[in-house]
Scaffold this active site. Structure first.
Site, mmCIF file in Angstrom:
data_model
loop_
_atom_site.group_PDB
_atom_site.id
_atom_site.type_symbol
_atom_site.label_atom_id
_atom_site.label_comp_id
_atom_site.label_asym_id
_atom_site.label_seq_id
_atom_site.Cartn_x
_atom_site.Cartn_y
_atom_site.Cartn_z
ATOM 1 N N TYR A 158 0.835 -1.209 0.000
ATOM 2 C CA TYR A 158 0.000 0.000 0.000
ATOM 3 C C TYR A 158 0.870 1.260 0.000
ATOM 4 O O TYR A 158 0.570 2.224 -0.698
ATOM 5 C CB TYR A 158 -0.940 0.013 1.209
HETATM 6 C C1 LIG Z 1 -1.255 -8.159 1.240
HETATM 7 C C2 LIG Z 1 -1.201 -9.024 0.005
HETATM 8 C C3 LIG Z 1 -2.551 -9.055 -0.682
HETATM 9 C C4 LIG Z 1 -0.191 -8.410 -0.962
HETATM 10 O O1 LIG Z 1 -0.092 -9.254 -2.090
HETATM 11 P P1 LIG Z 1 1.366 -9.723 -2.550
HETATM 12 O O2 LIG Z 1 1.211 -10.438 -3.837
HETATM 13 O O3 LIG Z 1 2.025 -10.429 -1.439
HETATM 14 O O4 LIG Z 1 1.996 -8.271 -2.771
HETATM 15 P P2 LIG Z 1 3.173 -7.857 -3.760
HETATM 16 O O5 LIG Z 1 4.102 -8.986 -3.988
HETATM 17 O O6 LIG Z 1 2.576 -7.214 -4.958
HETATM 18 O O7 LIG Z 1 3.844 -6.737 -2.894
HETATM 19 C C5 LIG Z 1 4.212 -7.074 -1.584
HETATM 20 C C6 LIG Z 1 5.690 -7.058 -1.437
HETATM 21 O O8 LIG Z 1 6.341 -7.672 -2.528
HETATM 22 C C7 LIG Z 1 7.206 -6.740 -3.158
HETATM 23 N N1 LIG Z 1 7.145 -6.996 -4.590
HETATM 24 C C8 LIG Z 1 6.331 -6.385 -5.484
HETATM 25 N N2 LIG Z 1 6.574 -6.864 -6.729
HETATM 26 C C9 LIG Z 1 7.525 -7.812 -6.618
HETATM 27 C C10 LIG Z 1 8.174 -8.656 -7.552
HETATM 28 N N3 LIG Z 1 7.896 -8.595 -8.862
HETATM 29 N N4 LIG Z 1 9.073 -9.546 -7.105
HETATM 30 C C11 LIG Z 1 9.349 -9.604 -5.805
HETATM 31 N N5 LIG Z 1 8.778 -8.808 -4.868
HETATM 32 C C12 LIG Z 1 7.872 -7.911 -5.278
HETATM 33 C C13 LIG Z 1 6.687 -5.406 -2.786
HETATM 34 O O9 LIG Z 1 7.639 -4.398 -2.822
HETATM 35 C C14 LIG Z 1 6.240 -5.670 -1.383
HETATM 36 O O10 LIG Z 1 7.348 -5.580 -0.533
HETATM 37 P P3 LIG Z 1 7.741 -6.578 0.669
HETATM 38 O O11 LIG Z 1 8.084 -7.920 0.092
HETATM 39 O O12 LIG Z 1 8.937 -5.935 1.265
HETATM 40 O O13 LIG Z 1 6.598 -6.672 1.629
HETATM 41 C C15 LIG Z 1 -0.753 -10.488 0.333
HETATM 42 O O14 LIG Z 1 0.597 -10.480 0.812
HETATM 43 C C16 LIG Z 1 -1.640 -11.149 1.343
HETATM 44 O O15 LIG Z 1 -2.640 -11.736 0.967
HETATM 45 N N6 LIG Z 1 -1.266 -11.074 2.625
HETATM 46 C C17 LIG Z 1 -2.014 -11.701 3.689
HETATM 47 C C18 LIG Z 1 -3.406 -11.179 3.793
HETATM 48 C C19 LIG Z 1 -3.440 -9.691 3.921
HETATM 49 O O16 LIG Z 1 -2.693 -9.097 4.675
HETATM 50 N N7 LIG Z 1 -4.372 -9.075 3.164
HETATM 51 C C20 LIG Z 1 -4.569 -7.652 3.200
HETATM 52 C C21 LIG Z 1 -5.307 -7.302 4.427
HETATM 53 S S1 LIG Z 1 -5.774 -5.625 4.384
#
Ligand SMILES: CC(C)(COP(=O)(O)OP(=O)(O)OC[C@H]1O[C@@H](n2cnc3c(N)ncnc32)[C@H](O)[C@@H]1OP(=O)(O)O)[C@@H](O)C(=O)NCCC(=O)NCCS
Length: 191
Positions: A158
């Site tokens: 976010y």
């Molecule tokens: C929150 C959530 C939806 C985010 O989805 P995600 O696919 O994990 O998110 P992204 O990969 O796009 O981005 C998250 C992280 O990956 C990183 N990232 C983004 N693109 C990337 C890529 N191409 N390769 C590697 N890392 C990447 C981002 O910078 C971010 O940083 P972090 O690893 O330091 O945390 C997911 O992690 C999730 O379901 N979490 C548990 C439930 C939750 O918290 N839901 C939201 C409640 S409000």
């Protein structure tokens, strides 16, 4: 280790969403590590949410398996969530004129979840971009549970999408956990 993955990200029609709600709720339960006992109630709530004006849902698919979901709808004074938001703003001395402007035209990102094992590889980012693409709303708002040092994928995602604080340490009625309510102007910036 899996690097950036390339799922198919696409909008779900309302019938696709309501037909597949059980599978989508299972992703939510796994991602949030919630008790499976909430499943039936959440299925009902999610299906009801799909009736809201502006409802938009997106899914991430890998080899025909759903690995991520996000949905939201237009904020409305009729919604419980907006009442909570107004209470939170009042508690911090608002709403200010800017906040009143916000409340009148926002898209509520109700849920975004990625299946454990697929998180942290850019799927959440793609879901958010697809969900918020071409929205007429001026702002997008979401809430997320507070975590120490904002150290989870949700906060990282976010923040990188430009979301800033609207409320912190906010307690929704009926939930003991503190939440952050975050906001960004639309369209999303491309980072
Ligand atoms: C929150 C959530 C939806 C985010 O989805 P995600 O696919 O994990 O998110 P992204 O990969 O796009 O981005 C998250 C992280 O990956 C990183 N990232 C983004 N693109 C990337 C890529 N191409 N390769 C590697 N890392 C990447 C981002 O910078 C971010 O940083 P972090 O690893 O330091 O945390 C997911 O992690 C999730 O379901 N979490 C548990 C439930 C939750 O918290 N839901 C939201 C409640 S409000």
């Amino acid at each position: 280790m899996m690097g950036s993955v390339s799922p198919i990200i696409r909008k779900l029609s309302i019938p696709e969403f309501t037909t597949n709600t059980p599978v989508l709720v299972d992703i939510y339960i796994a991602a949030m590590n919630y008790d499976k006992a909430i499943r039936d109630t959440r299925i009902e709530v999610w299906r009801r949410n799909s009736q809201n004006p502006g409802f938009t849902a997106v899914a991430a698919l890998m080899d025909d398996q759903v690995v991520g979901v996000a949905y939201g709808f237009n904020g409305s004074p009729d919604h419980w969530w907006q009442h909570q938001l107004r209470r939170g703003l009042r508690q911090q001395g608002g709403p200010t004129e800017e906040e009143i402007h916000i409340i009148h035209n926002y898209f509520e990102v109700a849920e975004v979840h990625v299946q454990p094992g697929f998180q942290g590889h850019g799927i959440g980012r793609k879901l958010m971009h697809e969900l918020l693409k071409d929205k007429q709303n001026t702002f997008a708002i979401l809430s997320t549970p507070e975590v120490d040092d904002e150290a989870n994928h949700a906060f990282s995602l976010y923040r990188s999408l430009g979301f800033t604080d609207l409320l912190r340490q906010f307690r929704f009625d009926g939930d003991q956990r503190p939440f952050a309510v975050l906001i960004t102007a639309l369209p999303l910036h491309d980072s």
